[in-house]
Design a protein around this motif. Structure first.
Motif, PDB file in Angstrom:
ATOM      1  N   PHE A 154       7.967 -11.721  34.790  1.00 37.42           N
ATOM      2  CA  PHE A 154       7.907  -9.806  34.808  1.00 37.42           C
ATOM      3  C   PHE A 154       9.361  -8.630  35.922  1.00 37.42           C
ATOM      4  N   GLY A 155       8.679  -9.781  36.928  1.00 38.93           N
ATOM      5  CA  GLY A 155       9.912  -9.914  38.589  1.00 38.93           C
ATOM      6  C   GLY A 155      11.451  -9.753  38.264  1.00 38.93           C
ATOM      7  N   ASN A 156      11.795 -10.640  37.491  1.00 36.98           N
ATOM      8  CA  ASN A 156      13.272 -10.992  37.876  1.00 36.98           C
ATOM      9  C   ASN A 156      14.074  -9.937  36.997  1.00 36.98           C
ATOM     10  N   GLY A 157      13.210  -9.938  35.860  1.00 33.81           N
ATOM     11  CA  GLY A 157      13.675  -8.898  34.903  1.00 33.81           C
ATOM     12  C   GLY A 157      13.240  -7.534  34.947  1.00 33.81           C
ATOM     13  N   ALA A 184      23.453  -7.854  28.049  1.00 34.09           N
ATOM     14  CA  ALA A 184      23.170  -8.613  30.180  1.00 34.09           C
ATOM     15  C   ALA A 184      22.757 -10.026  28.848  1.00 34.09           C
ATOM     16  N   GLY A 185      22.437  -9.882  27.286  1.00 35.90           N
ATOM     17  CA  GLY A 185      21.837 -10.744  26.673  1.00 35.90           C
ATOM     18  C   GLY A 185      23.673 -12.162  26.443  1.00 35.90           C
ATOM     19  N   VAL A 186      24.882 -10.738  26.054  1.00 38.82           N
ATOM     20  CA  VAL A 186      26.344 -11.968  25.623  1.00 38.82           C
ATOM     21  C   VAL A 186      26.147 -12.692  27.229  1.00 38.82           C
ATOM     22  N   PHE A 187      26.330 -11.567  28.108  1.00 36.99           N
ATOM     23  CA  PHE A 187      26.944 -12.304  29.214  1.00 36.99           C
ATOM     24  C   PHE A 187      26.087 -13.250  30.117  1.00 36.99           C
ATOM     25  N   VAL A 188      24.794 -13.067  30.261  1.00 35.36           N
ATOM     26  CA  VAL A 188      24.200 -14.524  30.466  1.00 35.36           C
ATOM     27  C   VAL A 188      24.197 -15.505  29.406  1.00 35.36           C
ATOM     28  N   ARG A 211      14.121 -24.596  22.896  1.00 34.61           N
ATOM     29  CA  ARG A 211      12.803 -23.368  22.213  1.00 34.61           C
ATOM     30  C   ARG A 211      12.996 -22.063  22.681  1.00 34.61           C
ATOM     31  N   ASP A 212      14.074 -22.373  23.609  1.00 32.61           N
ATOM     32  CA  ASP A 212      14.740 -20.441  24.053  1.00 32.61           C
ATOM     33  C   ASP A 212      15.268 -20.377  23.007  1.00 32.61           C
ATOM     34  N   VAL A 213      16.259 -21.045  23.008  1.00 34.36           N
ATOM     35  CA  VAL A 213      17.931 -20.341  21.600  1.00 34.36           C
ATOM     36  C   VAL A 213      17.296 -20.077  20.618  1.00 34.36           C
ATOM     37  N   ILE A 214      15.918 -20.379  20.106  1.00 36.39           N
ATOM     38  CA  ILE A 214      15.325 -20.228  18.869  1.00 36.39           C
ATOM     39  C   ILE A 214      14.895 -19.121  18.582  1.00 36.39           C
ATOM     40  N   PHE A 215      13.910 -19.095  20.022  1.00 35.47           N
ATOM     41  CA  PHE A 215      12.958 -18.053  20.369  1.00 35.47           C
ATOM     42  C   PHE A 215      13.619 -16.168  20.295  1.00 35.47           C
ATOM     43  N   TYR A 216      14.909 -16.460  20.781  1.00 36.42           N
ATOM     44  CA  TYR A 216      16.454 -15.806  21.447  1.00 36.42           C
ATOM     45  C   TYR A 216      16.939 -14.940  20.143  1.00 36.42           C
ATOM     46  N   GLY A 499      15.857 -18.579  29.072  1.00 41.19           N
ATOM     47  CA  GLY A 499      14.380 -17.943  29.177  1.00 41.19           C
ATOM     48  C   GLY A 499      14.191 -16.934  30.009  1.00 41.19           C
ATOM     49  N   GLY A 500      14.763 -15.849  30.562  1.00 34.56           N
ATOM     50  CA  GLY A 500      14.782 -15.015  31.179  1.00 34.56           C
ATOM     51  C   GLY A 500      15.196 -13.781  30.637  1.00 34.56           C
ATOM     52  N   ILE A 501      16.172 -13.927  29.622  1.00 33.25           N
ATOM     53  CA  ILE A 501      16.817 -12.713  28.643  1.00 33.25           C
ATOM     54  C   ILE A 501      15.434 -12.352  27.424  1.00 33.25           C
ATOM     55  N   ILE A 502      15.039 -13.051  26.817  1.00 36.37           N
ATOM     56  CA  ILE A 502      13.626 -13.644  26.404  1.00 36.37           C
ATOM     57  C   ILE A 502      12.870 -12.589  26.349  1.00 36.37           C
ATOM     58  N   PHE A 503      12.252 -12.600  27.600  1.00 33.12           N
ATOM     59  CA  PHE A 503      11.565 -10.613  28.614  1.00 33.12           C
ATOM     60  C   PHE A 503      12.119  -9.913  28.294  1.00 33.12           C
ATOM     61  N   ASN A 504      13.556 -10.003  29.005  1.00 31.99           N
ATOM     62  CA  ASN A 504      13.940  -8.226  28.997  1.00 31.99           C
ATOM     63  C   ASN A 504      14.414  -8.300  27.018  1.00 31.99           C
ATOM     64  N   ILE A 505      15.238  -8.875  26.306  1.00 43.21           N
ATOM     65  CA  ILE A 505      14.686  -8.355  24.855  1.00 43.21           C
ATOM     66  C   ILE A 505      13.409  -8.095  24.115  1.00 43.21           C
ATOM     67  N   LEU A 506      12.409  -8.562  24.298  1.00 43.16           N
ATOM     68  CA  LEU A 506      11.636  -8.628  23.749  1.00 43.16           C
ATOM     69  C   LEU A 506      10.494  -7.680  24.200  1.00 43.16           C
ATOM     70  N   VAL A 507      10.087  -7.236  25.993  1.00 43.45           N
ATOM     71  CA  VAL A 507       9.441  -6.306  26.240  1.00 43.45           C
ATOM     72  C   VAL A 507      10.460  -4.883  26.649  1.00 43.45           C
ATOM     73  N   GLY A 508      11.374  -5.291  26.235  1.00 43.56           N
ATOM     74  CA  GLY A 508      12.303  -4.200  27.125  1.00 43.56           C
ATOM     75  C   GLY A 508      12.070  -3.496  26.037  1.00 43.56           C
ATOM     76  N   VAL A 509      12.696  -3.455  24.815  1.00 47.15           N
ATOM     77  CA  VAL A 509      12.659  -2.421  23.172  1.00 47.15           C
ATOM     78  C   VAL A 509      11.318  -2.643  22.850  1.00 47.15           C
TER      79      VAL A 509
END
Length: 590
Positions: A154-157, A184-188, A211-216, A499-509
């Protein structure tokens, strides 16, 4: 909520710092257009005037197609040009305050203010928001794994999530949210991940990567489905948040299983081990926050300091000894950050559990009891709640000032300078709330300025989101991850990319759409009326598939060839996106 169109929407510019007062006055002279209902015509409109010259019912993006003498009238009379939230009416400033011949000057000042807003977001998140989240997780006695994928994520995103929430709050800026999250997802996952492989080839951690790629990929597919059907229901918004909760549970479970297999040999990482310093100032002292200025130069023998000296030292964001031995570019950037840091020090308390005194500054923390609540009510809904008068007599900000002053005096009398009170952890929650309000206010201005640049340059919100907003929000992660890789931690940096961008897309949207739903409107409509949105979603999905297949095929041995391929992929994607935006690439009429 109304209809969230992804595409060309009305946008409001942002002014430079020196223009803040001028633009605020412009909003007053313009009749405070933002306070009027969205469909209310201005009483200044004379009868019989052509609706085209008024701009009624037209997209604000059409303003540049009119004669320059009609720009101001178009903006003032068009409901689509009224900004939702924010302190400054940027469209009024660029089209009414500045004459048409000075439009380049106005745009230049707005771009400078845009860059400064990114500095505000960065400083607030790194030195105030994240440390307080760390203190909260410590006080709640959370494990480091849970804290890492919740509070630390949350702090990073925070800038990305707040920007998405603000963008989803207005139908005309939903494209910014989609563009920024996907962009941001494509860039990172391409530029940053590829840069790590170029800086230091390494062997990726297999299970966390898979794990992270599958979740993303699941999150991207869910978003693709939502865009295809053109709406997000309450169940789907909760599904986004539920998927993130399941991701957290999976991380904790995988870590527990891994430790059992290893015989619980290694202790968990420290609070900020996943994070590396992002600038030269923090290279010297990991975990530096607002209370660390001048820490290394304090005398070895403790002495009783007066409250005035403590306050003066706590409010000094500049270490003069460090200043003299730093290069010129560090000094220049520090000069830009000092005003922001000073205001934040005055309004946001920071609790540091790694210090003996927990960063307890008695006079400053007592001042925070007054300034932090004032900040919250004066930034919430652009000060609408703070300026509200109780029974038309006493303003809310006056009541908060009175109560805060009484509490500050009581705390000052009942505490000492040397030892923090037992309830000091409450200041971490207060600091978290105050820094979140700062980030939200800066994100609101950021979205408004991008909306304005879209109107001025006739660019869609989606392309602004995938370029300027995505780059600005990702620049901190880029430097920290590359620094981490150069210092010998490429696996950690590579894991942080996904790991960080999973939070951004799921919580952001999920959170962004959930907050816009009401009891009578449980559906948020998204209309991807641009080919660019589908290119963006497809590019992100394809980059994830490429990483999944290529990394697995290389047995998780990542070298420079992998990094070069990812960067070339991003450049190709950017070219296609820009060619699509400028109608060079488009769907055939048939």
């Amino acid at each position: 909520m109304g209809q969230g169109a992804v595409g060309q929407g009305a946008v409001g510019p942002a002014g430079a710092l020196g223009l803040a007062g001028v633009l605020s006055l412009a909003g007053v002279l313009a009749g405070d257009s933002g306070a009027q209902p969205a469909g209310t015509p201005l009483p200044l409109d004379p009868p019989g005037k052509d609706a085209l010259s008024h701009g009624r019912g037209l997209d604000c993006w059409e303003v540049r197609k009119h004669n320059s003498s009609e720009w101001c009238r178009f903006v003032r009379s068009n409901p689509d040009c009224r900004l939702e939230g924010g302190f400054l009416d940027y469209l009024e400033g660029v089209f009414c305050i500045f004459p048409p011949r000075l439009l380049p000057l106005a745009v230049t000042l707005y771009v400078l203010w845009l860059l400064y807003l990114f500095i505000i977001l960065s400083v607030t998140a790194e030195k105030f928001f994240c440390p307080n989240l760390s203190a909260i997780s410590t006080n709640l006695k959370l494990s480091h794994n849970v804290a890492g994928v919740t509070f630390l994520a949350f702090g990073n995103g925070a800038p990305d999530v707040f920007s998405a929430v603000v963008a989803f709050s207005n139908p005309r800026t939903a494209g910014l949210a989609i563009g920024a999250i996907f962009g941001a997802g494509v860039f990172v996952t391409t530029v940053v991940a590829g840069g790590i492989a170029l800086v230091k080839p390494f062997t990726a951690a297999s299970r966390p990567f898979l794990r992270d790629v599958i979740f993303y990929m699941v999150a991207v597919f869910l978003t693709f489905v939502v865009l295809y059907f053109g709406r997000i229901t309450l169940g789907e918004a909760l599904g986004y948040l539920g998927l993130y909760v399941f991701y957290v549970f999976t991380v904790v479970l995988c870590t527990w299983i891994h430790r059992r297999q290893r015989g619980e040999g290694l202790p968990p990482p420290g609070h900020w081990e996943p994070e590396m310093p992002t600038d030269a100032e923090e290279q010297e002292s990991l975990g530096t926050n607002s209370g660390d200025y001048g820490e290394e130069y304090r005398p070895l023998l403790p002495s009783r300091e007066t409250s005035l000296r403590i306050l003066r030292a706590a409010l000094s964001p500049l270490d003069y000894l460090k200043w003299r031995r730093k290069p010129w570019y560090w000094r220049l950037f520090k000069v830009l950050k000092v005003p922001v840091e000073l205001v934040l020090l005055l309004t946001v308390p920071v609790v540091d559990p790694d210090k003996d005194d927990l960063n307890w500054k008695r006079p400053l923390n007592c001042l925070h009891v007054l300034t932090s609540p004032l900040l919250c009510i004066l930034t919430l809904k652009s000060g609408a709640y703070g300026l509200y008068q109780i029974q038309g007599v006493f303003p809310v900000w006056g009541l908060v000032t009175l109560v805060g002053s009484i509490l500050a005096i009581i705390i000052f009398i009942t505490t000492s300078n040397e030892e923090p009170p037992k309830y000091h952890c409450v200041f971490a929650f207060l600091g978290f709330l105050a820094s979140a309000m700062w980030i939200n206010a800066a994100a609101t201005e950021l979205v408004n300025i991008l909306r304005t640049l879209g109107v001025v340059f006739q660019l869609s919100n989606t392309v602004l989101g995938l370029t300027l907003l995505a780059w600005g929000n990702s620049i901190g992660d880029t430097f920290s991850d590359l620094t981490m890789a150069r210092q010998g931690y490429p696996r950690m940096a590579f894991s942080a990319c996904f790991g960080g961008i999973i939070f951004n897309i799921l919580v952001g949207v999920g959170l962004g759409c959930l907050l816009q739903m009401t009891s009578s409107q449980l559906v948020v409509k998204l209309e991807p009326d641009s080919l660019l949105v589908w290119i963006l979603a497809g590019a992100l999905g394809l980059s994830l598939v490429f990483s999944l297949v290529s990394v697995t095929a290389q047995c998780f041995q990542l070298g420079k060839a992998y990094g070069i391929c990812l960067i070339l992929y991003y450049l190709a994607f950017l070219c296609v996106a820009l060619l699509t935006e400028f109608r060079v690439i488009r769907l055939s009429a048939g």
